[in-house]
Design an enzyme around this catalytic site. Structure first.
Site, PDB file in Angstrom:
ATOM      1  N   PRO A   2       0.826  -1.219   0.000  1.00  0.00           N
ATOM      2  CA  PRO A   2       0.000   0.000   0.000  1.00  0.00           C
ATOM      3  C   PRO A   2       0.856   1.263   0.000  1.00  0.00           C
ATOM      4  CG  PRO A   2      -0.637  -1.522   1.755  1.00  0.00           C
ATOM      5  CD  PRO A   2       0.639  -2.028   1.184  1.00  0.00           C
ATOM      6  N   GLU A   3       0.481   2.221  -0.839  1.00  0.00           N
ATOM      7  CA  GLU A   3       1.166   3.506  -0.891  1.00  0.00           C
ATOM      8  C   GLU A   3       0.196   4.575  -0.368  1.00  0.00           C
ATOM      9  OE1 GLU A   3       3.086   4.133  -4.726  1.00  0.00           O
ATOM     10  OE2 GLU A   3       3.196   1.976  -5.056  1.00  0.00           O
ATOM     11  N   HIS A  89      -4.697 -15.377   9.663  1.00  0.00           N
ATOM     12  CA  HIS A  89      -3.760 -14.258   9.541  1.00  0.00           C
ATOM     13  C   HIS A  89      -4.133 -13.015  10.357  1.00  0.00           C
ATOM     14  CE1 HIS A  89      -2.146 -16.747   6.417  1.00  0.00           C
ATOM     15  NE2 HIS A  89      -3.175 -16.568   5.622  1.00  0.00           N
ATOM     16  N   ARG A 108       1.806 -11.496   5.474  1.00  0.00           N
ATOM     17  CA  ARG A 108       3.274 -11.531   5.485  1.00  0.00           C
ATOM     18  C   ARG A 108       3.904 -11.145   6.821  1.00  0.00           C
ATOM     19  NH1 ARG A 108       5.359 -11.060   0.179  1.00  0.00           N
ATOM     20  NH2 ARG A 108       7.393 -11.271   1.169  1.00  0.00           N
ATOM     21  N   ARG A 149      22.098  15.279  -6.131  1.00  0.00           N
ATOM     22  CA  ARG A 149      21.855  13.833  -6.100  1.00  0.00           C
ATOM     23  C   ARG A 149      22.079  13.199  -7.467  1.00  0.00           C
ATOM     24  NH1 ARG A 149      18.772  14.994  -1.493  1.00  0.00           N
ATOM     25  NH2 ARG A 149      19.187  13.434   0.118  1.00  0.00           N
TER      26      ARG A 149
END
Ligand code: ZN
Length: 265
Positions: A2-3, A89, A108, A149
């Site tokens: 998820p972002e 889970h 996970r 950078r």
């Protein structure tokens, strides 16, 4: 994983579903999911809001505590009326006085919930870069960050200390719209290119939040509904660009990048 838009979708649902509920118990079902190093007691108080910072969720209470949470790869919050103990889970749960539950499901097991004092300022939050949808993320800021950078623009945009909340999917889409190759060095970008990155970061994230995020593997909101932004992706996990050229898939810093060699320079 998820972002920002997916986390915001979860936060929006939680704000509709758990505000004002009194906590009657909290339980950890899998080690290292529920961190409470200060042994803070949260029983008897209420969650009054849920906020987001980058990809973190922050549960604010009417007591002297808050909960910092991160979904990592597969974490999900689910609200249920009846908790079925055979459900797989589930790593931690909070029970409310109306007998409903907030379940933290995580296949996970990389996600976590950490109970902190209300005024704690955890390093993980302090070190985050600006929120991309706020004015503090702008052309001047990004120009300054890119100046020295030499790393690729892809890995720079994934760096949560530079900008908070982006991940693989949205960085791929932003660079596609801005017509910039993910391989370009940060300090090689021209003024107008930096402008486009800022512009598309904001517009793509806004649209993705409107569509309740992107469901690629198994993201779903608290209501178990899938996001819809996957229907608006141009390059992430796509085979062919609108221009007809194949989308190239490469690895950058161990993560997949998708781009079109003809459209992105
Ligand atoms: Zn193309």
């Amino acid at each position: 994983m998820p972002e920002l838009p997916e986390v915001q979708t979860v936060v929006n649902s939680l704000n509709e579903l758990i505000i004002g509920k009194e906590i009657t118990s909290i339980e950890e079902l899998h080690p290292r999911t529920l961190i409470n190093q200060k042994n803070i007691n949260i029983i008897g108080s209420k969650i009054i809001s849920v906020n987001r910072r980058g990809k973190y969720l922050i549960f604010v209470s009417d007591g002297d505590w808050k909960i910092l949470a991160h979904l990592r790869m597969t974490g999900k919050f689910i609200i249920v009326k009846n908790y079925d103990k055979t459900e797989k889970h589930i790593r931690a749960l909070i029970r409310f006085s109306d007998d409903s539950y907030l379940l933290f499901k995580d296949v996970r097991t990389f996600g976590f919930m950490e109970i902190l004092k209300a005024n704690d300022k955890p390093n993980s939050l302090e070190k985050l870069g600006p929120e991309p949808l706020l004015k503090s993320f702008n052309k001047k800021y990004l120009t300054e960050k890119l100046r020295n950078r030499k790393g690729s623009i892809k890995t720079i945009l994934l760096n949560q200390h530079i900008i908070a909340g982006l991940g693989n999917i949205y960085v791929a889409e932003i660079l596609y719209k801005a017509k910039i190759s993910p391989l370009r060095a940060g300090n090689s970008l021209k003024k107008n290119e930096i402008d486009l990155i800022v512009k598309y970061t904001k517009s793509i994230l806004k649209k993705a939040i409107e569509k309740n995020g992107t469901t690629i593997i198994d993201f779903s909101g608290v209501d178990q509904k899938s996001g819809e932004f996957q229907n608006f992706l141009h390059v992430y996990q796509k085979k062919r660009c609108k221009c007809g050229n194949p989308i190239i898939k490469i690895k950058q810093a161990g993560r997949s990048s998708f781009y079109c060699e003809r459209c992105q320079k």
